[in-house]
Design an enzyme around this catalytic site. Structure first.
Site, PDB file in Angstrom:
ATOM      1  N   GLU A  91       0.822  -1.205   0.000  1.00 52.05           N
ATOM      2  CA  GLU A  91       0.000   0.000   0.000  1.00 52.05           C
ATOM      3  C   GLU A  91       0.855   1.254   0.000  1.00 52.05           C
ATOM      4  O   GLU A  91       1.937   1.294   0.596  1.00 52.05           O
ATOM      5  CB  GLU A  91      -0.949  -0.006   1.207  1.00 52.05           C
ATOM      6  N   CYS A 109       3.573   8.545   0.508  1.00 49.90           N
ATOM      7  CA  CYS A 109       4.064   7.605   1.513  1.00 49.90           C
ATOM      8  C   CYS A 109       4.192   6.243   0.833  1.00 49.90           C
ATOM      9  O   CYS A 109       3.189   5.697   0.347  1.00 49.90           O
ATOM     10  CB  CYS A 109       3.103   7.530   2.690  1.00 49.90           C
ATOM     11  N   CYS A 116       6.369  -7.073   7.107  1.00 48.96           N
ATOM     12  CA  CYS A 116       7.453  -6.528   7.927  1.00 48.96           C
ATOM     13  C   CYS A 116       7.934  -7.607   8.889  1.00 48.96           C
ATOM     14  O   CYS A 116       7.130  -8.374   9.422  1.00 48.96           O
ATOM     15  CB  CYS A 116       6.962  -5.313   8.708  1.00 48.96           C
ATOM     16  N   CYS A 120       6.276  -4.324  15.898  1.00 50.80           N
ATOM     17  CA  CYS A 120       5.818  -3.182  16.697  1.00 50.80           C
ATOM     18  C   CYS A 120       4.348  -3.381  17.046  1.00 50.80           C
ATOM     19  O   CYS A 120       3.525  -3.655  16.158  1.00 50.80           O
ATOM     20  CB  CYS A 120       6.032  -1.883  15.934  1.00 50.80           C
ATOM     21  N   CYS A 123       1.339  -1.228  15.297  1.00 51.86           N
ATOM     22  CA  CYS A 123       1.348  -1.059  13.843  1.00 51.86           C
ATOM     23  C   CYS A 123       0.721  -2.272  13.158  1.00 51.86           C
ATOM     24  O   CYS A 123       1.113  -3.420  13.423  1.00 51.86           O
ATOM     25  CB  CYS A 123       2.790  -0.872  13.360  1.00 51.86           C
ATOM     26  N   SER A 199      12.180   6.668   7.147  1.00 52.78           N
ATOM     27  CA  SER A 199      11.853   6.448   8.549  1.00 52.78           C
ATOM     28  C   SER A 199      12.247   5.037   8.964  1.00 52.78           C
ATOM     29  O   SER A 199      11.989   4.070   8.239  1.00 52.78           O
ATOM     30  CB  SER A 199      10.350   6.650   8.762  1.00 52.78           C
ATOM     31  N   SER A 222      11.404   6.377  14.434  1.00 52.37           N
ATOM     32  CA  SER A 222      10.155   6.091  15.149  1.00 52.37           C
ATOM     33  C   SER A 222      10.527   5.743  16.585  1.00 52.37           C
ATOM     34  O   SER A 222      10.909   4.612  16.876  1.00 52.37           O
ATOM     35  CB  SER A 222       9.410   4.924  14.473  1.00 52.37           C
ATOM     36  N   LEU A 223      10.412   6.703  17.469  1.00 50.60           N
ATOM     37  CA  LEU A 223      10.927   6.549  18.824  1.00 50.60           C
ATOM     38  C   LEU A 223       9.835   6.033  19.767  1.00 50.60           C
ATOM     39  O   LEU A 223       9.937   4.929  20.295  1.00 50.60           O
ATOM     40  CB  LEU A 223      11.474   7.890  19.310  1.00 50.60           C
ATOM     41  N   ASN A 298      -3.426   5.985  15.690  1.00 51.58           N
ATOM     42  CA  ASN A 298      -4.500   5.523  14.818  1.00 51.58           C
ATOM     43  C   ASN A 298      -4.842   4.077  15.183  1.00 51.58           C
ATOM     44  O   ASN A 298      -4.019   3.183  14.993  1.00 51.58           O
ATOM     45  CB  ASN A 298      -4.068   5.616  13.357  1.00 51.58           C
ATOM     46  N   CYS A 341      -0.997   6.683   9.619  1.00 54.45           N
ATOM     47  CA  CYS A 341       0.241   6.082  10.119  1.00 54.45           C
ATOM     48  C   CYS A 341      -0.064   4.860  10.978  1.00 54.45           C
ATOM     49  O   CYS A 341      -0.861   4.918  11.911  1.00 54.45           O
ATOM     50  CB  CYS A 341       0.997   7.132  10.922  1.00 54.45           C
TER      51      CYS A 341
END
Length: 356
Positions: A91, A109, A116, A120, A123, A199, A222-223, A298, A341
């Site tokens: 996507e 984006c 992945c 995380c 996500c 990122s 991405s902290l 989100n 995000c």
């Protein structure tokens, strides 16, 4: 199986053409069609003879992606599901500017992996398996497709690119850097590298490699937590890439490139949104010249996190601002179509949802 012509360098293509009785200089023309004009078929290469185009089509293919599904958000964001040559889906998102005084800002984006390998907890992509890396041409094709959407829907070309879609870019290092080269090269799309942000969830070794390679694009981390205990909880990659290791790597990157870092920080309700968390973040930002983007969470079906309340967000941002930190609050875009995000999951849908 035919070869993917976009994996051929100009010298390789020159040699191949000569071996097949063609003039070697045609290789540069073909390369221009592929990377500057974004040709999707050999038939489009109008300055080549019919015979040359037929020869290329006999031995090579252009593995272009296609728009599988497209969804439009109430806020003008457009999410696309792109189908790759092998049937996999990724996507990408077109994010137009909201502010009246910045209407020429169009951001793409893009994804760097199918799925992945990181997990995380907040996500949607992190709940998928990583099937494979995207090659440079597949990343480039997303940019071309989203640029086309920007022109068709808003009559404005892309101005910015963020590698913040599906996947961890630094675990697909070679292809990501090659895609940036294709996008920024005068023989490619000719965009400025300063308009590109990559990122990462935080791979210290590869951040150092970016410094050694003296990349010209921007880097975002991405902290989402500035102490190891909390970050371990939501981002297991932190167990092998601690904040201390990341801080050292970022300092090295800045020393080599002179590029200020962006820290991305999602505020989760009752998890990382206290003034103590803000203090820890402030101390971490002192490691290297940086700015902070505070991001609205989100929701995804797989996790139970909640976005913090507006008052807590204001206090958190206000504290950072009082300490001289450059801080921006980013409002989510495309939430109603799962384009915001952390929501990209590459799931095929039965129908295309259009919301205008």
């Amino acid at each position: 199986m035919k070869q993917d012509i976009r994996k051929q360098t100009v010298p390789q293509l020159t040699d191949w053409l000569k071996q097949h009785g063609e003039q070697g200089f045609r290789a540069k023309q073909i390369h221009e069609w592929l990377w500057k004009k974004s040709a999707q078929s050999f038939e489009q290469m109008s300055n080549l003879s019919v015979q040359t185009r037929a020869l290329l089509a006999e031995h090579f293919e252009i593995r272009s992606l296609s728009v599988h599904q497209e969804q439009r958000s109430n806020d003008g964001t457009i999410k696309s599901s792109f189908q790759l040559y092998d049937g996999n889906l990724v996507e990408g998102v077109l994010i137009p500017a909201l502010r009246h005084d910045d209407q020429d800002r169009m951001t793409a984006c893009v994804s760097s992996q199918v799925g992945c390998s990181l997990t995380c907890k907040f996500c949607a992509t992190g709940y998928m398996d990583r099937k494979r890396n995207l090659d440079a041409a597949e990343i480039y094709d997303q940019v071309v497709a989203i640029d086309r959407q920007a022109k068709q829907n808003y009559d404005v070309p892309l101005s910015n690119i963020v590698y913040m879609g599906m996947g961890e870019p630094l675990l697909n290092y070679k292809n990501v850097l090659e895609s940036v080269d294709r996008i920024t090269s005068p023989t490619g799309l000719g965009m400025s590298p300063k308009r590109i942000t990559v990122s990462t969830a935080g791979i210290a070794k590869m951040i150092r490699q970016l410094g050694d390679d003296q990349v010209k694009f921007n880097l975002a981390l991405s902290l989402h937590a500035a102490n190891d205990t909390k970050r371990d909880t939501i981002m297991p990659i932190n167990e092998s890439n601690t904040l201390e290791a990341l801080g050292d790597a970022l300092s090295y990157f800045y020393q080599k490139t002179g590029t200020r870092i962006t820290f991305e920080y999602i505020l989760f309700y009752n998890f990382n949104d206290t003034l103590q968390d803000a203090q820890e973040l402030w101390r971490f930002t002192k490691r290297v010249p940086a700015k902070v983007n505070i991001i609205e969470y989100n929701p995804i079906a797989e996790a139970n996190f909640k976005s913090t309340d507006p008052q807590t967000l204001d206090k958190f941002a206000g504290y950072l601002d009082s300490k001289g930190v450059i801080v921006n609050v980013r409002r989510s875009r495309g939430k109603d179509i799962d384009a915001a995000c952390g929501q990209l999951a590459g799931k095929e849908k039965g129908t295309v949802k259009q919301t205008v």
